[in-house]
Scaffold this motif. Structure first.
Motif, PDB file in Angstrom:
ATOM      1  N   TRP A 582       0.820  -1.223   0.000  1.00  0.00           N
ATOM      2  CA  TRP A 582       0.000   0.000   0.000  1.00  0.00           C
ATOM      3  C   TRP A 582       0.848   1.265   0.000  1.00  0.00           C
ATOM      4  CZ3 TRP A 582      -4.934   0.731  -1.010  1.00  0.00           C
ATOM      5  CH2 TRP A 582      -5.603   1.862  -0.560  1.00  0.00           C
ATOM      6  N   ARG A 583       1.967   1.223   0.704  1.00  0.00           N
ATOM      7  CA  ARG A 583       2.780   2.421   0.872  1.00  0.00           C
ATOM      8  C   ARG A 583       3.666   2.716  -0.346  1.00  0.00           C
ATOM      9  NH1 ARG A 583       4.164   3.995   6.181  1.00  0.00           N
ATOM     10  NH2 ARG A 583       6.344   4.190   5.530  1.00  0.00           N
ATOM     11  N   GLY A 584       4.088   1.658  -1.034  1.00  0.00           N
ATOM     12  CA  GLY A 584       4.969   1.843  -2.175  1.00  0.00           C
ATOM     13  C   GLY A 584       6.429   1.924  -1.792  1.00  0.00           C
ATOM     14  N   ASP A 585       6.780   1.506  -0.561  1.00  0.00           N
ATOM     15  CA  ASP A 585       8.170   1.560  -0.130  1.00  0.00           C
ATOM     16  C   ASP A 585       8.724   0.191   0.244  1.00  0.00           C
ATOM     17  OD1 ASP A 585       6.761   1.059   2.168  1.00  0.00           O
ATOM     18  OD2 ASP A 585       7.631   2.695   3.350  1.00  0.00           O
ATOM     19  N   GLY A 586       7.987  -0.869  -0.092  1.00  0.00           N
ATOM     20  CA  GLY A 586       8.440  -2.215   0.197  1.00  0.00           C
ATOM     21  C   GLY A 586       7.756  -2.872   1.370  1.00  0.00           C
ATOM     22  N   GLN A 587       7.076  -2.105   2.223  1.00  0.00           N
ATOM     23  CA  GLN A 587       6.347  -2.701   3.337  1.00  0.00           C
ATOM     24  C   GLN A 587       4.997  -3.210   2.852  1.00  0.00           C
ATOM     25  OE1 GLN A 587       5.644  -0.137   6.729  1.00  0.00           O
ATOM     26  NE2 GLN A 587       4.551  -1.717   7.866  1.00  0.00           N
ATOM     27  N   CYS A 629       0.855   0.569 -11.274  1.00  0.00           N
ATOM     28  CA  CYS A 629       1.600   1.650 -10.626  1.00  0.00           C
ATOM     29  C   CYS A 629       2.636   1.130  -9.638  1.00  0.00           C
ATOM     30  CB  CYS A 629       0.636   2.594  -9.906  1.00  0.00           C
ATOM     31  SG  CYS A 629      -0.166   1.869  -8.452  1.00  0.00           S
ATOM     32  N   GLY A 630       2.635  -0.166  -9.372  1.00  0.00           N
ATOM     33  CA  GLY A 630       3.568  -0.731  -8.412  1.00  0.00           C
ATOM     34  C   GLY A 630       2.991  -0.887  -7.023  1.00  0.00           C
ATOM     35  N   ARG A 631       1.762  -0.403  -6.815  1.00  0.00           N
ATOM     36  CA  ARG A 631       1.066  -0.569  -5.540  1.00  0.00           C
ATOM     37  C   ARG A 631      -0.274  -1.252  -5.798  1.00  0.00           C
ATOM     38  NH1 ARG A 631       0.720   5.082  -2.437  1.00  0.00           N
ATOM     39  NH2 ARG A 631       0.174   5.878  -4.514  1.00  0.00           N
ATOM     40  N   GLU A 632      -0.668  -2.144  -4.880  1.00  0.00           N
ATOM     41  CA  GLU A 632      -1.948  -2.828  -5.048  1.00  0.00           C
ATOM     42  C   GLU A 632      -3.116  -1.880  -4.773  1.00  0.00           C
ATOM     43  OE1 GLU A 632       0.808  -5.684  -5.377  1.00  0.00           O
ATOM     44  OE2 GLU A 632       0.561  -4.737  -3.405  1.00  0.00           O
ATOM     45  N   GLU A 633      -4.151  -2.027  -5.589  1.00  0.00           N
ATOM     46  CA  GLU A 633      -5.446  -1.458  -5.248  1.00  0.00           C
ATOM     47  C   GLU A 633      -6.232  -2.511  -4.475  1.00  0.00           C
ATOM     48  OE1 GLU A 633      -3.512   0.846  -7.737  1.00  0.00           O
ATOM     49  OE2 GLU A 633      -4.308  -0.967  -8.665  1.00  0.00           O
ATOM     50  N   LEU A 642     -19.328  -3.183  -6.852  1.00  0.00           N
ATOM     51  CA  LEU A 642     -17.897  -3.386  -6.678  1.00  0.00           C
ATOM     52  C   LEU A 642     -17.214  -2.028  -6.663  1.00  0.00           C
ATOM     53  CD1 LEU A 642     -15.584  -5.987  -8.299  1.00  0.00           C
ATOM     54  CD2 LEU A 642     -15.011  -3.572  -8.565  1.00  0.00           C
ATOM     55  N   VAL A 643     -16.313  -1.834  -5.695  1.00  0.00           N
ATOM     56  CA  VAL A 643     -15.582  -0.579  -5.523  1.00  0.00           C
ATOM     57  C   VAL A 643     -14.088  -0.877  -5.551  1.00  0.00           C
ATOM     58  CG1 VAL A 643     -15.108   1.339  -3.944  1.00  0.00           C
ATOM     59  CG2 VAL A 643     -17.447   0.494  -4.205  1.00  0.00           C
ATOM     60  N   ILE A 644     -13.328   0.023  -6.166  1.00  0.00           N
ATOM     61  CA  ILE A 644     -11.871  -0.084  -6.168  1.00  0.00           C
ATOM     62  C   ILE A 644     -11.304   1.070  -5.348  1.00  0.00           C
ATOM     63  CG2 ILE A 644      -9.778  -0.102  -7.572  1.00  0.00           C
ATOM     64  CD1 ILE A 644     -11.458  -1.218  -9.872  1.00  0.00           C
ATOM     65  N   PHE A 645     -10.496   0.726  -4.332  1.00  0.00           N
ATOM     66  CA  PHE A 645      -9.823   1.721  -3.511  1.00  0.00           C
ATOM     67  C   PHE A 645      -8.362   1.821  -3.937  1.00  0.00           C
ATOM     68  CE2 PHE A 645     -13.193   0.272  -0.585  1.00  0.00           C
ATOM     69  CZ  PHE A 645     -13.739   1.498  -0.199  1.00  0.00           C
ATOM     70  N   LYS A 646      -7.867   3.067  -3.965  1.00  0.00           N
ATOM     71  CA  LYS A 646      -6.468   3.330  -4.295  1.00  0.00           C
ATOM     72  C   LYS A 646      -5.846   4.141  -3.163  1.00  0.00           C
ATOM     73  CE  LYS A 646      -3.550   4.990  -8.099  1.00  0.00           C
ATOM     74  NZ  LYS A 646      -2.890   3.695  -8.285  1.00  0.00           N
ATOM     75  N   ALA A 647      -4.555   3.936  -2.919  1.00  0.00           N
ATOM     76  CA  ALA A 647      -3.850   4.715  -1.907  1.00  0.00           C
ATOM     77  C   ALA A 647      -3.732   6.161  -2.357  1.00  0.00           C
ATOM     78  CB  ALA A 647      -2.463   4.126  -1.657  1.00  0.00           C
ATOM     79  N   ALA A 648      -4.149   7.073  -1.498  1.00  0.00           N
ATOM     80  CA  ALA A 648      -4.109   8.492  -1.846  1.00  0.00           C
ATOM     81  C   ALA A 648      -2.659   8.976  -1.913  1.00  0.00           C
ATOM     82  CB  ALA A 648      -4.885   9.297  -0.816  1.00  0.00           C
ATOM     83  N   GLY A 649      -2.412   9.888  -2.827  1.00  0.00           N
ATOM     84  CA  GLY A 649      -1.108  10.511  -2.916  1.00  0.00           C
ATOM     85  C   GLY A 649      -0.064   9.667  -3.614  1.00  0.00           C
ATOM     86  N   LYS A 650       1.163  10.145  -3.549  1.00  0.00           N
ATOM     87  CA  LYS A 650       2.276   9.472  -4.204  1.00  0.00           C
ATOM     88  C   LYS A 650       2.828   8.367  -3.313  1.00  0.00           C
ATOM     89  CE  LYS A 650       3.704  13.577  -6.831  1.00  0.00           C
ATOM     90  NZ  LYS A 650       4.831  14.522  -7.099  1.00  0.00           N
ATOM     91  N   GLY A 653       7.890   5.834  -1.289  1.00  0.00           N
ATOM     92  CA  GLY A 653       9.233   5.481  -1.728  1.00  0.00           C
ATOM     93  C   GLY A 653       9.147   5.003  -3.164  1.00  0.00           C
ATOM     94  N   LYS A 654      10.234   4.422  -3.654  1.00  0.00           N
ATOM     95  CA  LYS A 654      10.210   3.829  -4.983  1.00  0.00           C
ATOM     96  C   LYS A 654       9.704   2.403  -4.860  1.00  0.00           C
ATOM     97  CE  LYS A 654      13.076   2.685  -8.980  1.00  0.00           C
ATOM     98  NZ  LYS A 654      14.444   2.686  -9.557  1.00  0.00           N
ATOM     99  N   PRO A 655       8.551   2.089  -5.490  1.00  0.00           N
ATOM    100  CA  PRO A 655       8.027   0.720  -5.365  1.00  0.00           C
ATOM    101  C   PRO A 655       9.050  -0.303  -5.836  1.00  0.00           C
ATOM    102  CG  PRO A 655       6.351   2.168  -6.300  1.00  0.00           C
ATOM    103  CD  PRO A 655       7.634   2.960  -6.250  1.00  0.00           C
ATOM    104  N   PRO A 656       9.453  -1.211  -4.969  1.00  0.00           N
ATOM    105  CA  PRO A 656      10.477  -2.195  -5.342  1.00  0.00           C
ATOM    106  C   PRO A 656       9.895  -3.300  -6.209  1.00  0.00           C
ATOM    107  CG  PRO A 656       9.704  -2.638  -3.134  1.00  0.00           C
ATOM    108  CD  PRO A 656       8.995  -1.388  -3.582  1.00  0.00           C
TER     109      PRO A 656
END
Length: 686
Positions: A582-587, A629-633, A642-650, A653-656
């Motif tokens: 979700w964060r895009g930094d590897g966690q 985008c490198g992050r899961e919805e 059916l609804v799709i949620f996306k993490a707000a903002g950038k 980190g750099k999605p590994p």
């Protein structure tokens, strides 16, 4: 219902006590106090929480067809009643709204209704398998016990005549990890409490919750929870600090934004959804399946309707007649046999499915039938589950499909098909001819992976490893059945692949590529497993498991060597616990559910790091990087939308680079993964 606060009041010994909670039955009426739960809860979210008022029903006992708890009229007062014999696990009702208790007194009038099994109070509760208890038995023994999973230690015992005709006011007082137990005001027991240690990084647990426990019918009148005023001050300080820490955790993580929503019309269903680029336009579309039930309504289901649609709700094609779902019983409690992939290498997606005792290959863009063949002939095989008679029909219905590469073509040119629990077949996707048949305890879902590096997939199915040619390489003789399988280089100190299983009552296993057990933990009926970077400050990946059936909702987090790091009970229910970057930094977080109160995404310490907003579906959920985008919805749906949620903002980190498994093998029973590529280096997971 809220706790009734009062001024500090004098105890029977003249010392003032602060009232933390007194049950006033506000909003509760005679009737069921627990929901009827089935396999639905293995990966769906019930619309109402388990329990009643401020109390959570913490145990779903296998084999109990009725409800365990009711609110009843008890001589003009209301009471909770355990109304079942609970032979495997006790009925436990936990006071969920009051946690972090250290020094306190918990008092409840108790009337046993059966001498066949004990009843009493639980305290310093961590999970439904780790707690302290006062147990009153039909032989007139009152015991103070420490329960750590399947290990029970009696700390003290005394005689207390057993009386099913009257209430006894049981009370336990905890102070500085010493418990004193009284009955009708008379002290009977005292014992030192060795703190429970739930995981390596959890530390000794010196606080917990309180609750009611019964292995047989029993009634509990209004509970009261008090503490000395200094303990109340200290507790409020701890709770405030914990809330500030949780608020800070949530503030540093992106919030979910609903970026897409569509109606499912009359074709909505539970958790039987597939994602694929059906028409080659570069966008992921969806196929959702409805089912028709047979016989016992769980083991011989057929696909009744398939609907392919876009994220905006536009229907591409439909196979069968949709029937609008009207009940939670319409949600599946099993897999349905359909997957989508390019199986012939022509650049177009095919749909492989079973329906009406046929294996069918269809054009995924149009639903057009390309070829078909009968499903395998039924055979009893190794029947390990008594209620699933494998030859109920002459041909198998098809319990699940798993695509694989047994021939080394570099694409899923073969597939595995199984009956419910006893037989597995391998088929060629082009000819629909059988390749081999294996008789074994199949578990719920196989996993194909090139373990020996020869370019051809081996097959992990149940407790067995099978060669690409159908030869059983090794097999463990364990009971129950495997619910999920994972494979990878989990232990950084080993060169071989390790295999992780969750296997119901048998527990969580890590075994080597040679089939020898490396680690095993029995933490309840293990139902789901997820592998990801849940504790980013630690090296390697973590393996998370969660329970259902008789001890639902116990979340355990292990390192790659099988050492238990953390254990908690986020809520009294199971979950698919999908890993979400979700964060895009590897966690990675674990997706519990999209319920706005009881769901959320958990970090590796079981904390709700991300919460979902009100007003959206939460029957079923999944996670997938839909837009690349490198992050899961996060996908959330019910029977209507059916609804799709996306993490707000950038991204933070750099999605590994991560391996999250192929889209074309989706299952309610697979172990879901989000791991660095090196974890599976040298093999290919299907």
């Amino acid at each position: 219902m809220s706790a009734r606060k009062s001024k500090p009041r004098a105890s029977s010994r003249g010392r003032k006590q602060e009232l933390i909670y007194r049950e006033d039955w506000d909003g509760l009426m005679p009737g069921p106090a627990s929901a009827f739960r089935t396999a639905f809860g293995e990966y769906h979210t019930h619309p109402s929480p388990p329990g009643a008022g401020n109390w959570g029903d913490a145990v779903l006992s296998t084999g109990q067809l009725g409800l365990a708890w009711r609110v009843v009229d008890d001589g003009g007062e209301l009471a909770f009643e355990v109304c079942q014999q609970m032979p495997r696990r006790p009925a436990i009702m936990v006071l969920d709204t009051q946690g972090d208790l250290r020094d306190y007194t918990f008092t409840v009038p108790v009337r046993p209704l059966s001498s066949k099994a004990p009843c009493g109070l639980v305290f310093h509760y961590q999970t439904n398998r780790t707690f302290f208890a006062v147990l009153w038995s039909g032989d007139g023994q009152l015991a103070l016990v420490r329960n750590d999973h399947d290990a029970r230690q009696t700390l003290a015992a005394a005689e207390l005549p057993f009386n099913v005709d009257e209430h006894c006011r049981l009370s336990v007082t905890v102070s500085a990890m010493t418990a004193k137990v009284s009955a009708d005001g008379k002290k009977l027991l005292e014992g030192r409490m060795e703190p429970l240690v739930t995981g390596q990084i959890d530390g000794p647990r010196k606080e917990g919750k309180v609750g009611l426990i019964g292995y047989a019918p029993v009634r509990f009148r209004a509970a009261e929870l008090t503490c000395p005023p200094p303990a109340g001050v200290a507790r409020r300080s701890r709770l405030s600090a914990a809330q500030r820490e949780l608020d800070a955790l949530r503030e540093e993580n992106p919030t979910p934004e609903a970026v897409s929503e569509c109606s499912l019309g009359d074709f909505g269903a539970g958790r039987n959804l597939r994602l694929a680029d059906l028409d080659g336009d570069g966008q992921l579309e969806f196929i959702i399946a409805q089912q028709s039930k047979r016989a016992n309504e769980g083991d011989y289901c057929q696909i009744s309707c398939l609907t392919a649609f876009r994220a905006n709700g536009e229907v591409l094609w439909q196979l069968g007649t949709p029937v609008r779902a009207t009940s939670l019983l319409d949600a599946p409690t099993w897999d349905l046999p359909f997957q989508v992939a390019d199986v012939d290498g022509d650049g177009r997606m095919e749909l492989i499915m079973c329906r009406d005792w046929q294996i069918q290959v269809r054009d995924a863009a149009t639903g057009e039938l390309l070829r078909s063949a009968p499903t395998p002939r039924s055979t009893l095989g190794l029947t390990v589950i008594g209620w699933a008679v494998e030859d109920f029909f002459d041909r198998i219905c098809g319990d699940a499909i798993h695509l694989c590469d047994l021939s080394g073509r570099g694409r899923p040119g073969e597939f595995l098909i199984k009956d419910r629990y006893a037989n597995l077949w391998a088929y060629d996707t082009e000819t629909l001819e059988p390749i081999w048949h294996a008789v074994l305890n199949t578990g719920h879902y196989p996993l194909a992976f090139d373990i020996n590096g020869d370019g051809r997939d081996e097959v992990l199915c149940g407790y067995s490893l099978i060669s690409a040619d159908g030869r059983i390489i090794w097999q463990q003789r364990n009971g129950d059945h495997v619910d999920g399988i994972g494979v990878g280089h989990f232990d950084p100190d080993r060169d071989d692949f390790q295999i992780a299983w969750v296997a119901g009552e048998e527990g969580f296993f890590i075994v080597g590529a040679d089939g020898r057990t490396i680690a095993c933990h029995v933490t309840g009926h293990l139902q789901k497993m997820s592998i990801g970077n849940f504790l980013p400050d630690r090296p390697g990946v973590e393996i998370a498991t969660i329970t259902y059936w008789a001890s639902q909702g116990v979340l355990s987090v292990f390192d790659g060597r099988g050492v238990k790091l953390h254990e908690s009970e986020p809520w009294h229910a199971a979950s698919a616990i999908m890993p979400v970057g979700w964060r895009g930094d590897g966690q990675d977080f674990m997706l519990l559910s999209t319920h706005p109160r009881y769901g959320g995404m958990l970090d590796g310490l079981g904390r709700r790091a991300v919460m979902f907003p009100e007003g959206y579906p939460h029957l079923a959920c999944d996670a997938c990087d839909i837009d690349g985008c490198g992050r899961e919805e996060v996908l959330a749906w019910d029977f209507d939308r059916l609804v799709i949620f996306k993490a707000a903002g950038k991204p933070l980190g750099k999605p590994p680079a991560r391996y999250t498994g192929e889209l074309y093998n989706r299952s309610n029973y697979k172990a879901n993964v989000s791991v660095p590529p090196e974890i599976i280096a040298g093999g290919r997971r299907r």
